[in-house]
Design a protein around this motif. Structure first.
Motif, PDB file in Angstrom:
ATOM      1  N   UNK A  67      23.709  65.024  31.339  1.00  0.00           N
ATOM      2  CA  UNK A  67      23.952  65.846  32.528  1.00  0.00           C
ATOM      3  C   UNK A  67      25.364  65.699  33.079  1.00  0.00           C
ATOM      4  N   UNK A  68      25.948  64.516  32.951  1.00  0.00           N
ATOM      5  CA  UNK A  68      27.291  64.295  33.503  1.00  0.00           C
ATOM      6  C   UNK A  68      28.381  64.386  32.435  1.00  0.00           C
ATOM      7  N   UNK A  69      27.983  64.647  31.202  1.00  0.00           N
ATOM      8  CA  UNK A  69      28.919  64.726  30.065  1.00  0.00           C
ATOM      9  C   UNK A  69      29.751  63.442  29.965  1.00  0.00           C
ATOM     10  N   UNK A  70      29.060  62.326  30.099  1.00  0.00           N
ATOM     11  CA  UNK A  70      29.724  61.026  30.043  1.00  0.00           C
ATOM     12  C   UNK A  70      29.178  60.230  28.868  1.00  0.00           C
ATOM     13  N   UNK A  71      29.790  59.109  28.618  1.00  0.00           N
ATOM     14  CA  UNK A  71      29.389  58.214  27.532  1.00  0.00           C
ATOM     15  C   UNK A  71      28.632  57.032  28.135  1.00  0.00           C
ATOM     16  N   UNK A  72      27.432  56.780  27.649  1.00  0.00           N
ATOM     17  CA  UNK A  72      26.692  55.597  28.078  1.00  0.00           C
ATOM     18  C   UNK A  72      27.220  54.428  27.266  1.00  0.00           C
ATOM     19  N   UNK A  73      27.934  53.538  27.925  1.00  0.00           N
ATOM     20  CA  UNK A  73      28.596  52.422  27.259  1.00  0.00           C
ATOM     21  C   UNK A  73      27.605  51.312  26.950  1.00  0.00           C
ATOM     22  N   UNK A  74      26.667  51.063  27.880  1.00  0.00           N
ATOM     23  CA  UNK A  74      25.802  49.899  27.749  1.00  0.00           C
ATOM     24  C   UNK A  74      24.541  50.071  28.584  1.00  0.00           C
TER      25      UNK A  74
END
Length: 90
Positions: A67-74
């Motif tokens: 939804x936020x066009x982000x990368x889930x790092x951890x």
């Protein structure tokens, strides 16, 4: 994202406090909007899932990332770290 980049972001996020929380209402539009605004301001954001939330943490992480066009790092336990480069930074 390479594993070295991911490791560097995890290192930076270690000392961060969770500024977005997912509570009993689950993944509401307000949570998504809060994370989106925080990512624009800070680029690296830690999110906490409270104990009264019934949704699986991995599902929340995947949905927020999409939804936020982000990368889930951890994802560790009930904490998640997201990264997205700011649109202001050139």
């Amino acid at each position: 994202m390479t594993s070295k980049q991911r490791a560097n972001l995890r290192k930076q996020a270690h000392s961060l406090d969770a500024i977005v929380q997912v509570g009993k209402n689950g993944l509401s539009p307000e949570v998504t909007m809060s994370l989106d605004e925080a990512l624009e301001a800070r680029e690296l954001v830690k999110v906490a899932v409270l104990n009264n939330c019934d949704e699986p943490v991995r599902d929340i992480a995947n949905a927020l990332s999409e939804r936020t066009r982000s990368e889930c790092v951890q994802v560790i336990g009930k904490k998640m770290v997201f990264y997205r480069p700011s649109k202001k930074t050139s």
